[in-house]
Design a protein around this motif. Structure first.
Motif, PDB file in Angstrom:
ATOM      1  N   ASP A   1      11.356  17.693   6.266  1.00 48.64           N
ATOM      2  CA  ASP A   1      10.638  18.813   6.887  1.00 48.64           C
ATOM      3  C   ASP A   1      10.637  18.766   8.413  1.00 48.64           C
ATOM      4  OD1 ASP A   1      10.078  19.942   4.386  1.00 48.64           O
ATOM      5  OD2 ASP A   1       8.324  18.665   4.144  1.00 48.64           O
ATOM      6  N   THR A   2      11.707  18.244   8.961  1.00 46.15           N
ATOM      7  CA  THR A   2      11.905  18.234  10.412  1.00 46.15           C
ATOM      8  C   THR A   2      12.835  19.380  10.785  1.00 46.15           C
ATOM      9  OG1 THR A   2      11.476  15.874  10.752  1.00 46.15           O
ATOM     10  CG2 THR A   2      12.989  16.922  12.286  1.00 46.15           C
TER      11      THR A   2
ATOM     12  N   LYS B   1       6.077  16.732  18.280  1.00 48.33           N
ATOM     13  CA  LYS B   1       6.644  17.992  18.760  1.00 48.33           C
ATOM     14  C   LYS B   1       7.283  17.741  20.125  1.00 48.33           C
ATOM     15  CE  LYS B   1       3.423  21.101  16.360  1.00 48.33           C
ATOM     16  NZ  LYS B   1       2.792  20.038  15.549  1.00 48.33           N
TER      17      LYS B   1
ATOM     18  N   HIS C   1       9.099  12.262   9.497  1.00 51.48           N
ATOM     19  CA  HIS C   1       8.768  13.521   8.826  1.00 51.48           C
ATOM     20  C   HIS C   1       8.034  14.525   9.723  1.00 51.48           C
ATOM     21  CE1 HIS C   1       4.443  12.533   8.508  1.00 51.48           C
ATOM     22  NE2 HIS C   1       4.880  11.283   8.422  1.00 51.48           N
ATOM     23  N   ASP C   2       8.278  15.798   9.469  1.00 50.82           N
ATOM     24  CA  ASP C   2       7.507  16.906  10.062  1.00 50.82           C
ATOM     25  C   ASP C   2       7.589  16.982  11.587  1.00 50.82           C
ATOM     26  OD1 ASP C   2       6.209  18.002   7.572  1.00 50.82           O
ATOM     27  OD2 ASP C   2       5.446  15.944   7.494  1.00 50.82           O
ATOM     28  N   CYS C   3       8.656  16.494  12.159  1.00 50.19           N
ATOM     29  CA  CYS C   3       8.830  16.639  13.607  1.00 50.19           C
ATOM     30  C   CYS C   3       9.441  18.002  13.922  1.00 50.19           C
ATOM     31  CB  CYS C   3       9.727  15.534  14.155  1.00 50.19           C
ATOM     32  SG  CYS C   3       8.941  13.901  14.226  1.00 50.19           S
TER      33      CYS C   3
ATOM     34  N   GLY D   1       5.973  10.404  12.794  1.00 49.35           N
ATOM     35  CA  GLY D   1       5.748  11.661  12.103  1.00 49.35           C
ATOM     36  C   GLY D   1       4.985  12.696  12.918  1.00 49.35           C
ATOM     37  N   GLY D   2       5.359  13.962  12.726  1.00 52.24           N
ATOM     38  CA  GLY D   2       4.619  15.069  13.305  1.00 52.24           C
ATOM     39  C   GLY D   2       4.718  15.224  14.801  1.00 52.24           C
TER      40      GLY D   2
END
Length: 225
Positions: free
Chosen positions: A132-133, A170, A149-151, A167-168
Motif C-alpha cells: 500500500d505504498t 510521507k 508499508h503505507d508510505c 511505515g506511513g
C-alpha cells in the motif's frame, strides 16, 4: 499513468544520458531482458563514440526530434543531484511531447503487488517496497533502499542507496533522502527537503529544510599497515 506491481513495456527503450546513473539503469534493463534501442548522449556524440557498454549511441539530444513517441519508451538516465532540476525538466519536457517513461523494476527488487508505481519510477536492485505504498512520477528508489508499508512518496524524489523509510512516511515532491539514512514511522518530509546521508529523522522536516548527521571527524590511525 500508474501500474501495480512489476512493470512491463513492449516498446524498445532509449536511454537518455550515459553517466553513472545510466549505467545502473542499463543493468536494470538487462535484468528484465528489455529491448534497448540505444542511448542519447551529447558528450558521446561529440566524441564520435558509436557504442556505449555494448549499446548503440544514437546521437545527442537532437535525435529525440526524429523519434516517434508512439514507437519507443524513454529511460531518464540523468541522476538526481541536490540543487539541480535538470532531471525533472527533462522528464516534464519530453512527457509533454508525448513520450512514455515506463516505471522500471529491477528483477532483484521486491515490490508488493499492491504498490503503485507512477510513470518514470526507477526501482533498483535490492530495493524493498512494502504494501500500500505509492511512488510518485520520476522518483528513484535506489540500490538497497527500504520503504515500508503505507508510505506516500511524491514525484521527483530520490531515495538514495540503503535509505530506510519506516511505515506511513510521507515524502513530498523533490525531496532527497540520503544514503543510509533512517526516517521513523509516520513522519512527513516536506517539498524539496533533504535528509542527509546517515542521519536519523525523528520528527517532521519542513519544506526546504535539511537535517544532517553528526559531523564526521577523521583521526590519525595508531595501527600500522
Amino acid at each position: 499513468m500508474t501500474l501495480s506491481g512489476r512493470s512491463f513495456c513492449s516498446r524498445p527503450f532509449v536511454i537518455l544520458g550515459a553517466g553513472g546513473h545510466a549505467k545502473v539503469l542499463l543493468s536494470l534493463l538487462q535484468s528484465i531482458d528489455a529491448d534497448v534501442k540505444g542511448v542519447c548522449d551529447p558528450g558521446l556524440a561529440q566524441s564520435s563514440v558509436q557504442s556505449w557498454r555494448g549499446v548503440r549511441v544514437l546521437g545527442g539530444d537532437e535525435v529525440l526530434d526524429g523519434l516517434d513517441p508512439a514507437q519507443v519508451a524513454l529511460v531518464n538516465g540523468l541522476g538526481q543531484v541536490v540543487g539541480s532540476n535538470r532531471r525533472k525538466q527533462v522528464f516534464l519536457e519530453l512527457t509533454a511531447k508525448g513520450f512514455l517513461f515506463p516505471p522500471l523494476l529491477h528483477s532483484a527488487a521486491w515490490v508488493d503487488s499492491s504498490v503503485l508505481l507512477e510513470a518514470g519510477v526507477q526501482v533498483m536492485a535490492g530495493a524493498v517496497i512494502q504494501p500500500d505504498t505509492v511512488i510518485g512520477a520520476n522518483t528513484i528508489v535506489n540500490t538497497g533502499a527500504r520503504i515500508d508499508h503505507d508510505c506516500m512518496i511524491g514525484s521527483h524524489v530520490h531515495i538514495a542507496p540503503a535509505a530506510a523509510l519506516c511505515g506511513g512516511v510521507k515524502v513530498a515532491a523533490g525531496a532527497f533522502i540520503g544514503a543510509g539514512s533512517t526516517t521513523i514511522q509516520g513522519l512527513t518530509v516536506g517539498e524539496g527537503a533533504i535528509v542527509g546521508a546517515g542521519s536519523t529523522l525523528v520528527r517532521d522536516l519542513q519544506a526546504g529544510h535539511m537535517v544532517l548527521s553528526s559531523p564526521m571527524r577523521i583521526y590519525e590511525s595508531k595501527f600500522k599497515i
